[in-house]
Design an enzyme around this catalytic site. Structure first.
Site, PDB file in Angstrom:
ATOM      1  N   GLY A   1      47.786  32.655  15.789  1.00  0.00           N
ATOM      2  CA  GLY A   1      47.239  33.777  15.047  1.00  0.00           C
ATOM      3  C   GLY A   1      46.191  33.343  14.047  1.00  0.00           C
ATOM      4  O   GLY A   1      45.825  32.169  13.977  1.00  0.00           O
ATOM      5  N   SER A   2      45.718  34.308  13.269  1.00  0.00           N
ATOM      6  CA  SER A   2      44.687  34.050  12.261  1.00  0.00           C
ATOM      7  C   SER A   2      45.271  34.226  10.865  1.00  0.00           C
ATOM      8  O   SER A   2      46.201  35.009  10.665  1.00  0.00           O
ATOM      9  CB  SER A   2      43.514  35.019  12.455  1.00  0.00           C
ATOM     10  OG  SER A   2      42.918  34.839  13.723  1.00  0.00           O
ATOM     11  N   VAL A   3      44.706  33.486   9.906  1.00  0.00           N
ATOM     12  CA  VAL A   3      45.180  33.534   8.523  1.00  0.00           C
ATOM     13  C   VAL A   3      44.091  34.138   7.640  1.00  0.00           C
ATOM     14  O   VAL A   3      42.915  33.775   7.754  1.00  0.00           O
ATOM     15  CB  VAL A   3      45.560  32.129   8.017  1.00  0.00           C
ATOM     16  CG1 VAL A   3      46.075  32.203   6.579  1.00  0.00           C
ATOM     17  CG2 VAL A   3      46.614  31.500   8.925  1.00  0.00           C
TER      18      VAL A   3
ATOM     19  N   LYS B   1      49.346  35.454   7.647  1.00  0.00           N
ATOM     20  CA  LYS B   1      49.142  35.048   9.039  1.00  0.00           C
ATOM     21  C   LYS B   1      49.445  36.237   9.949  1.00  0.00           C
ATOM     22  O   LYS B   1      50.583  36.707  10.022  1.00  0.00           O
ATOM     23  CB  LYS B   1      50.040  33.874   9.419  1.00  0.00           C
ATOM     24  CG  LYS B   1      49.828  33.413  10.872  1.00  0.00           C
ATOM     25  CD  LYS B   1      50.894  32.446  11.339  1.00  0.00           C
ATOM     26  CE  LYS B   1      50.743  31.097  10.712  1.00  0.00           C
ATOM     27  NZ  LYS B   1      51.699  30.113  11.301  1.00  0.00           N
TER      28      LYS B   1
ATOM     29  N   ASP C   1      54.647  19.686  15.005  1.00  0.00           N
ATOM     30  CA  ASP C   1      53.199  19.851  14.850  1.00  0.00           C
ATOM     31  C   ASP C   1      52.755  19.404  13.458  1.00  0.00           C
ATOM     32  O   ASP C   1      51.960  20.070  12.802  1.00  0.00           O
ATOM     33  CB  ASP C   1      52.799  21.306  15.105  1.00  0.00           C
ATOM     34  CG  ASP C   1      51.326  21.449  15.505  1.00  0.00           C
ATOM     35  OD1 ASP C   1      50.718  20.432  15.890  1.00  0.00           O
ATOM     36  OD2 ASP C   1      50.789  22.565  15.423  1.00  0.00           O
TER      37      ASP C   1
ATOM     38  N   ILE D   1      40.607  32.921   6.590  1.00  0.00           N
ATOM     39  CA  ILE D   1      40.698  31.514   6.188  1.00  0.00           C
ATOM     40  C   ILE D   1      40.578  30.595   7.392  1.00  0.00           C
ATOM     41  O   ILE D   1      39.928  29.557   7.347  1.00  0.00           O
ATOM     42  CB  ILE D   1      42.034  31.253   5.458  1.00  0.00           C
ATOM     43  CG1 ILE D   1      42.116  32.107   4.188  1.00  0.00           C
ATOM     44  CG2 ILE D   1      42.189  29.779   5.121  1.00  0.00           C
ATOM     45  CD1 ILE D   1      43.479  32.068   3.520  1.00  0.00           C
ATOM     46  N   GLY D   2      41.207  30.973   8.481  1.00  0.00           N
ATOM     47  CA  GLY D   2      41.172  30.124   9.668  1.00  0.00           C
ATOM     48  C   GLY D   2      41.932  30.760  10.811  1.00  0.00           C
ATOM     49  O   GLY D   2      42.484  31.857  10.690  1.00  0.00           O
ATOM     50  N   GLU D   3      41.965  30.043  11.933  1.00  0.00           N
ATOM     51  CA  GLU D   3      42.636  30.556  13.124  1.00  0.00           C
ATOM     52  C   GLU D   3      43.336  29.419  13.835  1.00  0.00           C
ATOM     53  O   GLU D   3      42.803  28.311  13.950  1.00  0.00           O
ATOM     54  CB  GLU D   3      41.629  31.219  14.065  1.00  0.00           C
ATOM     55  CG  GLU D   3      42.253  31.855  15.293  1.00  0.00           C
ATOM     56  CD  GLU D   3      41.265  32.685  16.092  1.00  0.00           C
ATOM     57  OE1 GLU D   3      41.649  33.186  17.166  1.00  0.00           O
ATOM     58  OE2 GLU D   3      40.109  32.831  15.643  1.00  0.00           O
ATOM     59  N   GLY D   4      44.555  29.684  14.299  1.00  0.00           N
ATOM     60  CA  GLY D   4      45.316  28.698  15.051  1.00  0.00           C
ATOM     61  C   GLY D   4      45.728  29.252  16.392  1.00  0.00           C
ATOM     62  O   GLY D   4      45.281  30.326  16.809  1.00  0.00           O
TER      63      GLY D   4
END
Length: 506
Positions: A236-238, A252, A346, A230-233
């Site tokens: 970590g990645s989701v 996550k 955040d 789904i995405g990355e922050g």
């Protein structure tokens, strides 16, 4: 080529050394800790970098081959009549507790020894890079400002290099708990993950094997391209995980270096339950690989929905007002439920997720921390931290000074309100004013005084995708967003106060 010494100007660092240092400091935005304490050159009072400077530096990571650290070194390295030198860089790195980076400079650039940091936070007296306390302040000096080598040790005087039995001097003592050491109960991270998880025996354990299989072993293929990512922050990645039971989850998977953020989310989400906070369903772990399991939000992030990513339907004005109120409710719960407020640190549209009914859920609590005072005592809600973290376009000016209070979340929330009102991205490098607050200052307010602007001035900037709206209501909403993003903290309301103002508005 001239040898690199402690007195070599930073701008003359070798390219390979700059690149390696950038890899160390760009990871996890550690460069922000350094940037936040660099002072103005030539003895001038104050910090070198403003909040706007740091926002601009952060955007380097979104540019191909860009590096915030490289940009920081370029900017800092050319300032002042007396340019900063390598010993200044090491000084700031140690004061920022960026020991890995300081070690690299000491060993690989100056051919010296590593910074020998002891378990009590002090520096070993045998180290050739010595910490001295001058006039009560931390000061770092490199001996003789020459190229350091093991041979030079024998020439050092005892008053410069103490014997091994000398008292170790503490270089830097934080005035508040460091988030990176935050743990479940006593601010000390357990070495054994199983011992950590034992404290949360009531949390549902999902099969790591099933989740791994359902995500093709956490393959790096996005959902858009037929995969599961789904995405990355930063932490970590989701991934989207569809289990044989039919349950659809958002998982996550934490990066190896961010176990503390795992613990932080675990701690907060098991303590705080609210309809507008993203619920934690459970965890999945194998060895040192840690995963947090959440309810899957079918409408994705507020950031993407405002931008109508993947041709998603625009959010109507009525729903935007509903999202505003409910996000405010969720953050207020964090601030006021317990004796001491929990500060998210955040809040941003990318961390606000929408369910099938467009109800918002605030997520990503990896940076959250406990405030210093109960929320109902609004005169004492501040603490200090040595970690400057968050997303810069949403960060209040005092955040860059390490000043932590509930009003950090108010400022960030105000930026989200402006996104909902205008439909604009929080940062767009193609705009003349890339960050949204600067856009508002220059384009909407322009030459007008804050009190002179009218609803008619605002109307061209309201997102047309939102459909019909009441211009007077939108104008009052804009005024509240401006109040929330007040530059001076004392003029900014808390989220609890803002909640009451929103109720009166709606």
């Amino acid at each position: 080529m001239q040898p690199i010494t402690a007195n070599t100007e930073i701008r003359h660092l070798r390219s390979r050394d700059r690149c390696h240092l950038s890899k160390i400091l760009d990871a996890g935005d550690r460069w922000k800790d350094l940037a936040a304490i660099i002072t103005k050159p030539d003895g001038e009072q104050g910090l070198l970098l403003t909040a706007s400077n740091i926002r601009l530096l952060e955007q380097q990571k979104y540019i191909p081959n860009g590096s915030p650290t490289q940009a920081l070194l370029d900017y800092w390295g050319t300032k002042g009549r007396k340019r900063p030198v390598i010993k200044d860089l090491i000084d700031y790195l140690i004061r920022s507790e960026l020991y890995h980076a300081a070690d690299y400079i000491a060993v690989n650039v100056l051919n010296g020894e590593a910074i020998n940091k002891c378990g009590d936070g002090s520096l070993n007296g045998d180290n050739m890079l010595q910490s001295k306390l001058v006039n009560g302040a931390s000061h770092f000096s490199l001996v003789n400002a020459t190229t350091l080598s093991s041979d030079s040790l024998s020439n050092l005087n005892d008053d410069i290099l103490p014997q091994k039995k000398s008292i170790k001097q503490t270089l830097f003592t934080p005035t508040a708990p460091n988030l990176s050491t935050l743990s479940i109960e006593d601010n000390s991270v357990c070495d054994d993950v199983s011992n950590i998880l034992a404290a949360y025996s009531e949390i549902k354990r999902y099969s790591f094997s099933l989740i791994s299989q359902s995500t093709k072993n956490f393959a790096e293929i996005s959902v858009k391209d037929g995969g599961f990512k789904i995405g990355e922050g930063a932490f970590g990645s989701v991934y989207m995980s569809s289990l044989p039971s039919g349950e659809i989850l958002a998982v996550k998977k934490l990066k190896n270096d961010f176990r503390n953020q795992f613990l932080n989310e675990l701690k907060i989400l098991t303590k705080f339950r609210h309809e507008n906070l993203l619920p934690l369903l459970g965890i999945a772990c194998e060895g040192t690989v840690l995963c947090l399991v959440y309810e899957f939000m079918v409408n994705g992030s507020l950031l993407d929905r405002i931008a109508c990513v993947d041709d998603s339907s625009p959010i109507a004005w009525k729903n935007r007002m509903n999202i505003t109120v409910k996000v405010c409710d969720g953050v207020c719960h964090l601030h006021s439920f317990d004796e001491k407020p929990y500060i998210h640190r955040d809040i941003k549209s990318a961390n606000i997720l929408l369910d099938k009914h467009l109800n918002p859920k605030v997520g990503d609590f990896g940076l959250a921390r406990v405030g210093s005072q109960a929320e109902n005592d609004i005169t004492r809600t501040s603490a200090k931290t040595t970690n400057i973290i968050g997303t810069s376009v949403y960060m209040a000016p005092e955040a860059f000074r390490g000043d932590v209070s509930v009003k950090l979340d108010t400022f960030s929330f105000g930026v989200v309100m402006l996104e909902l009102l205008t439909g604009l991205s929080p940062y767009d490098s193609d705009r003349d004013e890339p960050d949204l607050l600067s856009f508002v200052e220059e384009r909407i307010l322009g030459e007008f005084d804050e009190n002179e602007i009218t609803a008619e001035h605002l109307q061209p900037f309201i997102d047309p995708k939102a459909g019909q709206f009441d211009i007077e209501l939108a104008f009052k909403y804009f005024k509240l967003s401006r109040l929330a993003t007040e530059q001076r903290k004392k003029n900014r309301p808390t989220m609890v106060q803002l909640k009451e103002l929103l109720k009166n508005l709606i």
